[in-house]
Structure formats: C-alpha cells, structure tokens
Scaffold this active site. Structure first.
Site, PDB file in Angstrom:
ATOM      1  N   LYS A 186      38.044  43.746  -2.802  1.00 48.39           N
ATOM      2  CA  LYS A 186      39.082  43.062  -2.034  1.00 48.39           C
ATOM      3  C   LYS A 186      39.622  41.828  -2.787  1.00 48.39           C
ATOM      4  O   LYS A 186      39.069  41.419  -3.806  1.00 48.39           O
ATOM      5  CB  LYS A 186      38.523  42.660  -0.660  1.00 48.39           C
ATOM      6  CG  LYS A 186      38.113  43.875   0.208  1.00 48.39           C
ATOM      7  CD  LYS A 186      39.239  44.849   0.442  1.00 48.39           C
ATOM      8  CE  LYS A 186      39.073  45.705   1.695  1.00 48.39           C
ATOM      9  NZ  LYS A 186      38.151  46.846   1.540  1.00 48.39           N
TER      10      LYS A 186
HETATM   11  C1  LIG Z   1      37.514  47.307   3.093  1.00 44.08           C
HETATM   12  C2  LIG Z   1      38.017  47.605   4.455  1.00 44.08           C
HETATM   13  C3  LIG Z   1      37.249  47.401   5.628  1.00 44.08           C
HETATM   14  C4  LIG Z   1      35.843  46.893   5.660  1.00 44.08           C
HETATM   15  O1  LIG Z   1      35.121  47.153   4.585  1.00 44.08           O
HETATM   16  P1  LIG Z   1      33.690  46.650   4.134  1.00 44.08           P
HETATM   17  O2  LIG Z   1      33.531  47.417   2.874  1.00 44.08           O
HETATM   18  O3  LIG Z   1      32.750  47.019   5.206  1.00 44.08           O
HETATM   19  O4  LIG Z   1      33.725  45.183   3.881  1.00 44.08           O
HETATM   20  C5  LIG Z   1      37.842  47.665   6.849  1.00 44.08           C
HETATM   21  N1  LIG Z   1      39.098  48.098   6.931  1.00 44.08           N
HETATM   22  C6  LIG Z   1      39.870  48.300   5.851  1.00 44.08           C
HETATM   23  C7  LIG Z   1      41.277  48.734   6.029  1.00 44.08           C
HETATM   24  C8  LIG Z   1      39.344  48.084   4.579  1.00 44.08           C
HETATM   25  O5  LIG Z   1      40.109  48.320   3.502  1.00 44.08           O
END
Ligand SMILES: *Cc1c(COP(=O)(O)O)cnc(C)c1O
Length: 405
Positions: A186
C-alpha cells in the site's frame, strides 16, 4: 503506489527506538518503555494528516474493516452493499462479523454505481461500503444522500486510496467510519497494519476495545481493565507502528511523485482518441496511485492485454489476466461458499446465489479497463520508454482490429 519503494534510514531509526527498549507491545509496561509509544504517536499523526477526530490502529486493513463493522453494530444477518470489484478482504470482513455481503455493479468510477446501490436496498440493509479502488474515489455525495434517505451506515474501504481526497476531505474520513490498509504494497506500509478512522467518539471507543479483547483501557493497569463487551486481538505491534510513523512523514513526497509520474504516463495515452479514462468524481483528489483507462471494446482490450503480455509491458487488467483477487468472476471460493467452518445458513444461501447472478454492467467496464500501477521509482527516461511502448502497442492493436472493432 507502494511505500516500500522508499524504505530506509527513517524507518530503521523508528524501529530501533523500539528495539532499544525491547517493549514491542503497544499497551502497558509504562516504566521500561521510556516514553516510547509508537502506536499512539502514529494514531495522532493519522488524525492530523487526514483530518479526522479519531484513529484506531489495527493489525491489518482486513482487521480494520472487521473492527469498524463491529463498532458500528453490523452483525448477524445485516446486509452490507459492496461492489463487485474490490480486494477479497472487503467481503471477508463482512462475512467474519456474520453479515451478508450484497454485491452490486460498479460504474466508470470503478466502484459502487449509486443506482445499483439504490436498487439493492432491502429492509435488512444496514450499511453501504464503497471501495475507493486504485487510488481514486466513489461518487460520495450520491452515496451519502442514499444513506441519509434510507438511514444506512456509510463505511469507506479506503485501503487503496491513502492520500486521496473528495471535495477537500481525506478519503476514509467522510463516512461514519473509514479504513486504510498498511500492508506491504500500500501507499504507506507498516509491513502489516491498518487503521479505523472516524469522527464519532462512540465508534472510536468501541474500536479501541474491540481490537484488544474488549479492554476498556480505563484500569490503573491492564489487569484492572473491565471488558464491557467481546473483543479480539487485532492489535498492531510497536515495531509495525514505528515503520508507519516514518512512512507517514513521507506521504506528501509519495503523493507528489505519484501525481507527477501518473500525469506523464497519461499524456502518452491522451494522444490516442480511442482511449478514455476512468471517471473521477473529484479530479483534484485522485491519489494517482494507478492510471486506469479504457479501450472502446472488450475485444480490443483483450487483444491489447495479450500484446502487452507478450512484450512484457506492465499493465493490469483484472478481467482477462492480472490476478484472481479483485473481481467477482474469479471469486469461486466465495460463490461456492467454500468455508473451513460452517457459515450461517443465510450467508451460505446468499453466496451460492452468486453463481447465477449477472454483473453485466461491471463486466462491460472491467473487460475494457486497464489499471497501471504507478511506481515511485520510475525515472523520466523510464516513463518516456513505458509511455511510448504502451502507446505503440495500443496503436498497433487498434490498427490490426479496425474491421472487428
Ligand atoms: C489491501 C486491501 C484491504 C485490506 O488488506 P490487508 O492486507 O488486510 O491490510 C482491504 N480492502 C482493499 C480494497 C484492499 O486493497
């Protein structure tokens, strides 16, 4: 998009602060931690940077969504309207609190089509969950209006759009609650982590307890805390929070590079009249972590994706190739209700119905969409090379397919 591209001395320094005391947990150990409270410091920074009253860190973005739903009293049998295009975490969180994911079509914003949301409302609907996919946003005014009219909760999954805004407000701070993920890919990473953001004190207090076994955090020490309700362990560690603290200080840098690189790459595609771009309800608020664009037909897009793959050019299409995580057509385990433990009868029934559900409008968008992830490390020279190759591939496919297009 990824903050890991800018990882270095700042992150090491923050982590070392924690390693020097050896207190890896965010709660307690007040003496030995020598004033080092990285999770608290990161929560404060999040409220300041994104302009919300409260922030509760969690162990992941999925845990943040789960926590937000629990704190908003979304539970057994409640329907949550969510888009057909998202990361699997969104429906995992809905299912984990016992609620029912109601999948609906997207529009050219690449997330919830407000008309599809309206059509899906039933007496059991409790929440609308837009997912601000690929760096940009849902039509939030339209969704807010629907939520107001039908007395529904608005929960923003802003995990992919850290730093994006809508009419001047940070994505994730506009609904009743919103979440970010700080997983490794992210815009800001903690390694693993997430956050629930809200302006509602009650939602915050409940999120705080829920992520720590229901501790009310009011005791003179942890042993004296009361447990007003059930909770789980969704805590972030001090080590992870320390990484995030270094990363959030670089957010402005990340965003300005993302925007610059995105714009430069986009210019090559703007020169081609057949190419159109994703609808962005507030252009100024696009975090620009992805460049998402369309070709006029499914056939042309399929041909282009094959061409790009052959040439080894980076470009993502979630319908034809990219991966199995983001679009309903690939979610077989969801559609067969393949769970290790028993889901509720109602959850199972709704999931099995997805096997025959049609998402014609979403298919028509996803099959023509290319989402290119923007790297922070690209040089001007690399962007020129990528842009020229991408544009040449598009022109080639358009020229080869004039008869069929
Ligand atoms: C990355 C993501 C999440 C949550 O991800 P984690 O890997 O659990 O931190 C939730 N929703 C979307 C759209 C994502 O891209």
């Amino acid at each position: 998009m990824p903050g890991f591209e800018f990882f270095g001395a700042e992150e090491r320094k923050e982590v070392n602060d924690v390693l020097e005391t050896g207190i890896l947990m965010r709660y307690g150990f007040d003496g030995p931690r020598k004033g080092i409270w990285k999770a608290q410091e990161l929560e404060k920074a999040i409220t300041e940077v994104f302009g919300c009253k409260y922030a509760q860190l969690t162990s992941s973005g999925t845990a943040a969504l789960t926590t937000a739903m629990a704190a908003l009293h979304i539970g057994a049998g409640d329907e949550v309207i969510m888009p057909s295009f998202t990361f699997v975490a969104s429906f995992e969180a809905v299912l984990s609190v016992g609620a029912i994911p109601v999948l609906v079509d997207i529009d050219e914003t690449l997330t919830l089509d407000p008309a599809a949301v309206k059509a899906a409302i039933t007496p059991k609907t409790k929440c609308v969950m837009p997912v601000h996919m690929c760096g940009s946003m849902a039509d939030l005014d339209a969704l807010k209006q629907i939520c107001r009219e039908h007395n529904l909760i608005l929960l923003e999954d802003a995990c992919q759009s850290i730093g994006g805004t809508y009419k001047g407000k940070a994505l994730g701070t506009i609904g009743d609650a919103g979440t970010f993920s700080f997983d490794f890919v992210k815009t800001i990473t903690c390694g693993e982590g997430g956050v629930v953001m809200t302006n509602n004190e009650d939602v915050y207090v409940k999120s705080d307890a829920y992520t720590d076994h229901g501790h009310d955090h009011k005791g003179v020490d942890r042993g004296a805390d009361l447990h007003p309700y059930l909770g789980y362990n969704f805590r972030i560690s001090e080590l992870h929070a320390a990484v995030g603290l270094a990363q959030i200080r670089k957010l402005d840098t990340f965003l300005s590079i993302q925007r610059k690189n995105n714009k430069a790459l986009r210019a090559y595609l703007e020169a081609i009249p057949e190419v159109s771009f994703r609808k962005v309800p507030d252009e100024a608020g696009d975090s620009c972590s992805f460049l998402s664009w369309f070709l006029p037909t499914e056939a042309l897009t399929k041909a282009l994706v094959a061409e790009l793959k052959e040439q080894g050019i980076l470009a993502g299409n979630f319908y034809w190739y990219a991966n199995n995580w983001h679009y309903i057509s690939k979610w077989d385990h969801l559609k067969t209700a393949a769970s290790l433990n028993r889901l509720s009868a109602q959850q199972e029934q709704v999931l099995l119905q997805l096997q025959t559900a049609q998402f014609t409008a979403s298919d028509a968008i996803m099959s023509r969409c290319i989402s290119t992830s923007i790297s922070l490390l690209w040089t001007d020279e690399q962007i020129r090379e990528k842009g020229e190759k991408l544009a040449a591939a598009v022109r080639k496919v358009l020229a080869n397919n004039t008869v069929h297009a």
